[in-house]
Design an enzyme around this catalytic site. Structure first.
Site, PDB file in Angstrom:
ATOM      1  N   SER A 138      -9.977  22.241 -32.293  1.00  0.00           N
ATOM      2  CA  SER A 138     -10.205  20.990 -33.008  1.00  0.00           C
ATOM      3  C   SER A 138      -9.036  20.741 -33.961  1.00  0.00           C
ATOM      4  CB  SER A 138     -11.511  21.090 -33.804  1.00  0.00           C
ATOM      5  OG  SER A 138     -11.508  20.147 -34.861  1.00  0.00           O
ATOM      6  N   LYS A 180     -13.131  25.919 -34.531  1.00  0.00           N
ATOM      7  CA  LYS A 180     -13.672  25.475 -33.250  1.00  0.00           C
ATOM      8  C   LYS A 180     -12.932  26.019 -32.040  1.00  0.00           C
ATOM      9  CE  LYS A 180     -16.622  23.055 -32.402  1.00  0.00           C
ATOM     10  NZ  LYS A 180     -16.728  21.595 -32.379  1.00  0.00           N
ATOM     11  N   THR A 196     -36.853  27.575 -16.747  1.00  0.00           N
ATOM     12  CA  THR A 196     -37.281  26.330 -16.103  1.00  0.00           C
ATOM     13  C   THR A 196     -37.518  25.378 -17.266  1.00  0.00           C
ATOM     14  OG1 THR A 196     -39.632  26.870 -16.156  1.00  0.00           O
ATOM     15  CG2 THR A 196     -38.428  27.571 -14.188  1.00  0.00           C
ATOM     16  N   HIS A 197     -37.214  24.112 -17.063  1.00  0.00           N
ATOM     17  CA  HIS A 197     -37.288  23.114 -18.148  1.00  0.00           C
ATOM     18  C   HIS A 197     -36.435  23.538 -19.347  1.00  0.00           C
ATOM     19  CE1 HIS A 197     -40.942  21.640 -16.018  1.00  0.00           C
ATOM     20  NE2 HIS A 197     -41.157  22.941 -15.849  1.00  0.00           N
ATOM     21  N   SER A 217       0.820  -1.229   0.000  1.00  0.00           N
ATOM     22  CA  SER A 217       0.000   0.000   0.000  1.00  0.00           C
ATOM     23  C   SER A 217       0.845   1.267   0.000  1.00  0.00           C
ATOM     24  CB  SER A 217      -0.961   0.013   1.197  1.00  0.00           C
ATOM     25  OG  SER A 217      -0.262   0.135   2.403  1.00  0.00           O
ATOM     26  N   GLU A 249     -16.301  20.683 -19.654  1.00  0.00           N
ATOM     27  CA  GLU A 249     -16.725  19.312 -19.959  1.00  0.00           C
ATOM     28  C   GLU A 249     -15.971  18.299 -19.107  1.00  0.00           C
ATOM     29  OE1 GLU A 249     -17.844  19.208 -24.602  1.00  0.00           O
ATOM     30  OE2 GLU A 249     -15.933  20.118 -24.150  1.00  0.00           O
TER      31      GLU A 249
HETATM   32  N1  ARG Z   1      -1.215  -1.004   5.121  1.00  0.00           N
HETATM   33  C1  ARG Z   1      -2.455  -0.799   5.773  1.00  0.00           C
HETATM   34  C2  ARG Z   1      -3.173   0.389   5.141  1.00  0.00           C
HETATM   35  O1  ARG Z   1      -2.522   1.154   4.478  1.00  0.00           O
HETATM   36  C3  ARG Z   1      -2.329  -0.599   7.226  1.00  0.00           C
HETATM   37  C4  ARG Z   1      -1.935  -1.813   7.957  1.00  0.00           C
HETATM   38  C5  ARG Z   1      -3.040  -2.443   8.565  1.00  0.00           C
HETATM   39  N2  ARG Z   1      -2.790  -3.543   9.401  1.00  0.00           N
HETATM   40  C6  ARG Z   1      -2.466  -4.765   9.025  1.00  0.00           C
HETATM   41  N3  ARG Z   1      -2.528  -5.674   9.920  1.00  0.00           N
HETATM   42  N4  ARG Z   1      -2.166  -5.118   7.853  1.00  0.00           N
HETATM   43  O2  ARG Z   1      -4.353   0.597   5.299  1.00  0.00           O
END
Ligand code: ARG
Length: 440
Positions: free
Chosen positions: A277, A283, A154-155, A22, A290
């Site tokens: 464009s 354009k 409106t609409h 992570s 958008e």
């Molecule tokens: N890596 C986890 C996160 O970013 C946190 C760790 C959580 N605890 C564990 N036992 N893996 O959310």
């Protein structure tokens, strides 16, 4: 480099390692992670759970890491750390030795990530609030400089005269409420500090959760450990606010896209926020608006992802929750970007009062005002409505506007009509009458 492994004999599959990692998104929590650790270490020292010397060494080490990441001397690269918590703790131990290994006393990554997430979300909300303020400022300034009459719809059918000022202020009011929603969400989130909830069941150490809660800006420690480590309702709520912000931005975008079409020609976007464009040389497209309108879909998607992520989770921590970053962070970035771009669009667009005025005179936008006139002269509103309906029909036949009808024609429809009716039919004049003057 993991913070665990004692009970393992085999190596983690490489793909699994990447799947579980992570750090790529979690590294954005580096400041909050260090902030949480500083509070935790100070508390451990104050409570005598680690020595004052160790607490001081940890403090110094963490401050150094903070400084080095800030200056770029320490990069949060991908050297195999599982997450930001591992990165900070292992780097700390690398720098200060044994004392670094004591930082995680009476703490789990479960309460650590929960506190990091809340601190990060609080800072994120402050950034969004700043951008909302900027946009409200741009809308207010543009509104004040453009009090022109324009058709209100409106609409998407011309309805009654309004002012461009009032139109822009309508959006400003929406964004002001979003700002309140944001503050509200942060206030609820910052009631409970999850630090000290441990993995799910607190700790046998005599920690002072009140001390860390106060140091980190929370009102109090969590009442319930299982709740503290396992809810992400604050991400859901903030994503809900972002979704509403984007809904409002998208409506404003849609209006701007219409206004800058040749059909309306009420505004021209600055070149800075338009693109061309590759084939049609003439354009000039409102891509900025958008893209904002399109981004609303992405932010709604994040809200849905987050709600769905959480809905089936048993207590307490589950790894599913790590994916909260994949919902929250892109939505945060989109929200910040869209608000910033919209501020630029609004501040730089050119307004065309003449085109607005021209549009006003086509479509009987003063019909309701004529009915009001009749009511003021004693005609019951429902009857007045029918009289004006007949006037509109007559105008359509004659190919003219209500104010072009001669007095005799108008008097054929109702005897209460006098020459002063033309004052009531004049757009510049009626906008000053009654509560309408609020739109000026
Ligand atoms: N890596 C986890 C996160 O970013 C946190 C760790 C959580 N605890 C564990 N036992 N893996 O959310």
């Amino acid at each position: 480099m993991n913070l665990w492994g004692g009970r393992f004999q085999g190596a983690e599959d490489e793909l699994m390692k990447a799947f579980d990692n992570s750090l790529p998104l979690g590294k954005r929590y580096w400041k909050e992670d260090i902030e949480g650790s500083l509070a935790h270490a100070a508390m451990l020292g104050a409570c005598g759970i680690i020595t004052k010397e160790d607490a001081e060494a940890i403090r110094k080490g963490l401050k150094e890491i903070l400084r080095d990441i800030e200056s770029g001397a320490l990069a949060i690269g991908d050297e195999g750390y599982e997450d930001i918590h591992s990165f900070v703790e292992l780097n700390l131990t690398k720098r200060i030795g044994e004392a670094g290994k004591k930082l995680h006393t009476a703490r789990s990554r479960n309460d650590q990530v929960a506190v990091d997430s809340k601190l990060f979300a609080k800072n994120a909300a402050a950034q969004v609030e700043e951008k909302l303020d900027k946009l409200c400022g741009a809308l207010k300034a543009k509104a004040a400089a453009n009090p022109w009459l324009m058709p209100g719809y409106t609409h998407l059918q011309r309805a009654q005269a309004v002012t461009f000022k009032h139109t822009l202020t309508a959006f400003e009011r929406m964004f002001q409420r979003d700002r309140k929603r944001l503050r509200n969400a942060v206030e609820i989130m910052m009631e409970d500090c999850p630090l000290g909830c441990g993995a799910l069941a607190g700790t046998t150490h005599p920690i002072d959760r009140g001390m860390t809660a106060a140091a980190l800006g929370f009102q109090k420690p969590c009442d319930n450990f299982l709740d503290g480590v396992s809810d992400r309702d604050y991400f859901c709520e903030l994503l809900g606010v972002f979704a509403i912000v984007l809904m409002h931005l998208s409506r404003l975008s849609e209006s701007i896209i219409l206004w800058c079409s040749q059909e309306f020609h009420f505004v021209t976007l600055s070149d800075a926020y338009s693109t061309g464009s590759s084939i049609m040389p003439q354009k000039k497209n409102p891509d900025s608006a958008e893209l904002i309108r399109g981004s609303a879909g992405l932010v709604y998607g994040s809200l849905m992802a987050m709600l769905t992520e959480m809905k089936g989770l048993p207590l307490a921590y589950n790894k599913d929750m790590q994916l909260d970053k994949r919902a929250f962070l892109p939505a945060l970035d989109d929200t910040l970007m869209c608000l910033e771009i919209m501020s630029g669009i609004v501040a730089t667009m050119t307004v065309h009062p003449e085109a607005m005025k021209k549009a006003l005179h086509d479509g009987f936008l003063n019909a309701t005002e004529l009915a009001d006139y009749l009511v003021k002269h004693g005609v019951p509103f429902r009857d007045a409505h029918a009289v004006v309906g007949a006037a509109v029909l007559l105008c359509e036949k004659m190919g003219c506007a209500i104010e072009d009808l001669p007095l005799e024609e108008l008097q054929k429809l109702s005897l209460v009509i006098g020459a002063d009716v033309y004052g009531q039919l004049d757009y510049e004049n009626t906008i000053k009458l009654g509560v309408k003057s609020q739109m000026l």
